[in-house]
Design a protein around this motif. Structure first.
Motif, PDB file in Angstrom:
ATOM      1  N   ASP A  38       0.856  -1.190   0.000  1.00  0.00           N
ATOM      2  CA  ASP A  38       0.000   0.000   0.000  1.00  0.00           C
ATOM      3  C   ASP A  38       0.889   1.236   0.000  1.00  0.00           C
ATOM      4  N   LEU A  39       0.700   2.095  -0.976  1.00  0.00           N
ATOM      5  CA  LEU A  39       1.515   3.301  -1.101  1.00  0.00           C
ATOM      6  C   LEU A  39       0.676   4.532  -0.813  1.00  0.00           C
ATOM      7  N   ASP A  40       1.255   5.472  -0.105  1.00  0.00           N
ATOM      8  CA  ASP A  40       0.624   6.753   0.191  1.00  0.00           C
ATOM      9  C   ASP A  40       1.426   7.822  -0.542  1.00  0.00           C
ATOM     10  N   ILE A  41       1.117   8.038  -1.818  1.00  0.00           N
ATOM     11  CA  ILE A  41       1.854   8.996  -2.636  1.00  0.00           C
ATOM     12  C   ILE A  41       0.953  10.197  -2.891  1.00  0.00           C
ATOM     13  N   ALA A  42       1.314  11.322  -2.305  1.00  0.00           N
ATOM     14  CA  ALA A  42       0.547  12.547  -2.514  1.00  0.00           C
ATOM     15  C   ALA A  42       1.153  13.405  -3.620  1.00  0.00           C
ATOM     16  N   HIS A  43       2.505  13.377  -3.735  1.00  0.00           N
ATOM     17  CA  HIS A  43       3.184  14.212  -4.723  1.00  0.00           C
ATOM     18  C   HIS A  43       4.500  13.547  -5.114  1.00  0.00           C
ATOM     19  N   VAL A  44       4.683  13.310  -6.420  1.00  0.00           N
ATOM     20  CA  VAL A  44       5.942  12.748  -6.904  1.00  0.00           C
ATOM     21  C   VAL A  44       6.927  13.900  -7.092  1.00  0.00           C
ATOM     22  N   VAL A  45       8.084  13.806  -6.445  1.00  0.00           N
ATOM     23  CA  VAL A  45       9.100  14.853  -6.516  1.00  0.00           C
ATOM     24  C   VAL A  45      10.040  14.601  -7.682  1.00  0.00           C
ATOM     25  N   ALA A  46      10.521  13.358  -7.832  1.00  0.00           N
ATOM     26  CA  ALA A  46      11.476  13.040  -8.896  1.00  0.00           C
ATOM     27  C   ALA A  46      11.458  11.549  -9.195  1.00  0.00           C
ATOM     28  N   ILE A  47      11.784  11.228 -10.447  1.00  0.00           N
ATOM     29  CA  ILE A  47      11.946   9.840 -10.878  1.00  0.00           C
ATOM     30  C   ILE A  47      13.226   9.786 -11.701  1.00  0.00           C
ATOM     31  N   THR A  48      14.068   8.777 -11.432  1.00  0.00           N
ATOM     32  CA  THR A  48      15.298   8.641 -12.218  1.00  0.00           C
ATOM     33  C   THR A  48      14.942   8.234 -13.642  1.00  0.00           C
ATOM     34  N   GLN A  49      15.836   8.562 -14.587  1.00  0.00           N
ATOM     35  CA  GLN A  49      15.592   8.242 -15.985  1.00  0.00           C
ATOM     36  C   GLN A  49      15.918   6.789 -16.268  1.00  0.00           C
ATOM     37  N   VAL A  50      15.152   6.193 -17.184  1.00  0.00           N
ATOM     38  CA  VAL A  50      15.390   4.812 -17.594  1.00  0.00           C
ATOM     39  C   VAL A  50      16.589   4.811 -18.541  1.00  0.00           C
ATOM     40  N   PRO A  51      17.640   4.040 -18.243  1.00  0.00           N
ATOM     41  CA  PRO A  51      18.817   4.027 -19.114  1.00  0.00           C
ATOM     42  C   PRO A  51      18.558   3.262 -20.414  1.00  0.00           C
ATOM     43  N   ASP A  52      19.395   3.507 -21.422  1.00  0.00           N
ATOM     44  CA  ASP A  52      19.285   2.853 -22.722  1.00  0.00           C
ATOM     45  C   ASP A  52      20.060   1.546 -22.725  1.00  0.00           C
ATOM     46  N   VAL A  53      19.614   0.594 -21.939  1.00  0.00           N
ATOM     47  CA  VAL A  53      20.202  -0.740 -21.892  1.00  0.00           C
ATOM     48  C   VAL A  53      19.077  -1.757 -22.060  1.00  0.00           C
ATOM     49  N   CYS A  54      19.421  -2.937 -22.522  1.00  0.00           N
ATOM     50  CA  CYS A  54      18.427  -3.999 -22.687  1.00  0.00           C
ATOM     51  C   CYS A  54      18.561  -4.957 -21.510  1.00  0.00           C
ATOM     52  N   ASP A  55      18.113  -4.502 -20.359  1.00  0.00           N
ATOM     53  CA  ASP A  55      18.233  -5.275 -19.131  1.00  0.00           C
ATOM     54  C   ASP A  55      17.271  -4.688 -18.099  1.00  0.00           C
ATOM     55  N   VAL A  56      17.010  -5.427 -17.061  1.00  0.00           N
ATOM     56  CA  VAL A  56      16.206  -4.918 -15.949  1.00  0.00           C
ATOM     57  C   VAL A  56      17.109  -4.038 -15.093  1.00  0.00           C
ATOM     58  N   VAL A  57      16.643  -2.825 -14.827  1.00  0.00           N
ATOM     59  CA  VAL A  57      17.458  -1.854 -14.098  1.00  0.00           C
ATOM     60  C   VAL A  57      16.682  -1.295 -12.903  1.00  0.00           C
ATOM     61  N   PRO A  58      17.395  -0.931 -11.841  1.00  0.00           N
ATOM     62  CA  PRO A  58      16.715  -0.307 -10.695  1.00  0.00           C
ATOM     63  C   PRO A  58      16.396   1.150 -10.985  1.00  0.00           C
ATOM     64  N   MET A  59      15.240   1.572 -10.514  1.00  0.00           N
ATOM     65  CA  MET A  59      14.802   2.962 -10.642  1.00  0.00           C
ATOM     66  C   MET A  59      14.480   3.472  -9.240  1.00  0.00           C
ATOM     67  N   GLN A  60      14.521   4.789  -9.074  1.00  0.00           N
ATOM     68  CA  GLN A  60      14.147   5.380  -7.795  1.00  0.00           C
ATOM     69  C   GLN A  60      13.127   6.482  -8.014  1.00  0.00           C
ATOM     70  N   MET A  61      12.122   6.487  -7.168  1.00  0.00           N
ATOM     71  CA  MET A  61      11.115   7.537  -7.195  1.00  0.00           C
ATOM     72  C   MET A  61      11.113   8.218  -5.831  1.00  0.00           C
ATOM     73  N   THR A  62      11.265   9.529  -5.842  1.00  0.00           N
ATOM     74  CA  THR A  62      11.185  10.323  -4.626  1.00  0.00           C
ATOM     75  C   THR A  62       9.791  10.936  -4.580  1.00  0.00           C
ATOM     76  N   TYR A  63       9.115  10.765  -3.456  1.00  0.00           N
ATOM     77  CA  TYR A  63       7.755  11.283  -3.343  1.00  0.00           C
ATOM     78  C   TYR A  63       7.473  11.743  -1.916  1.00  0.00           C
ATOM     79  N   LYS A  64       6.400  12.506  -1.790  1.00  0.00           N
ATOM     80  CA  LYS A  64       5.917  12.926  -0.471  1.00  0.00           C
ATOM     81  C   LYS A  64       4.580  12.258  -0.222  1.00  0.00           C
ATOM     82  N   ASP A  65       4.384  11.807   1.022  1.00  0.00           N
ATOM     83  CA  ASP A  65       3.121  11.171   1.376  1.00  0.00           C
ATOM     84  C   ASP A  65       2.109  12.231   1.815  1.00  0.00           C
ATOM     85  N   SER A  66       0.927  11.786   2.233  1.00  0.00           N
ATOM     86  CA  SER A  66      -0.140  12.727   2.602  1.00  0.00           C
ATOM     87  C   SER A  66       0.198  13.542   3.845  1.00  0.00           C
TER      88      SER A  66
END
Length: 84
Positions: A38-66
């Motif tokens: 269960d996620l409490d996402i009120a506002h997304v601050v930033a998301i890292t860019q998806v790299p140009d590779v043909c593989d599963v990559v980790p991403m990070q999303m910075t957000y503020k909750d309610s």
């Protein structure tokens, strides 16, 4: 007139910089995403860019909750480098 404008902008900039320096720097730990979480996402601050590779990559999303608390969540996506 230009001198007055430069002075006003310089004063505003110095006040903004002073506010940033006075604010305590809070380290936010990275939380791994769990399926069906269960996620409490009120506002997304930033998301890292998806790299140009043909593989599963980790991403990070910075957000503020309610409540206004900042969180960093890590999840995995397929990169953009695959042709098909």
């Amino acid at each position: 007139m230009k001198l007055l404008l430069a002075f006003v902008l310089g004063c505003i900039g110095s006040v903004a910089m002073a506010d940033e320096q006075d604010a305590p720097s809070v380290q936010v730990s990275v939380e791994p995403y769990q399926y069906s979480q269960d996620l409490d996402i009120a506002h997304v601050v930033a998301i890292t860019q998806v790299p140009d590779v043909c593989d599963v990559v980790p991403m990070q999303m910075t957000y503020k909750d309610s409540k206004g608390d900042k969180h960093v969540m890590e999840y995995h996506v397929m990169g953009n480098g695959c042709t098909n």
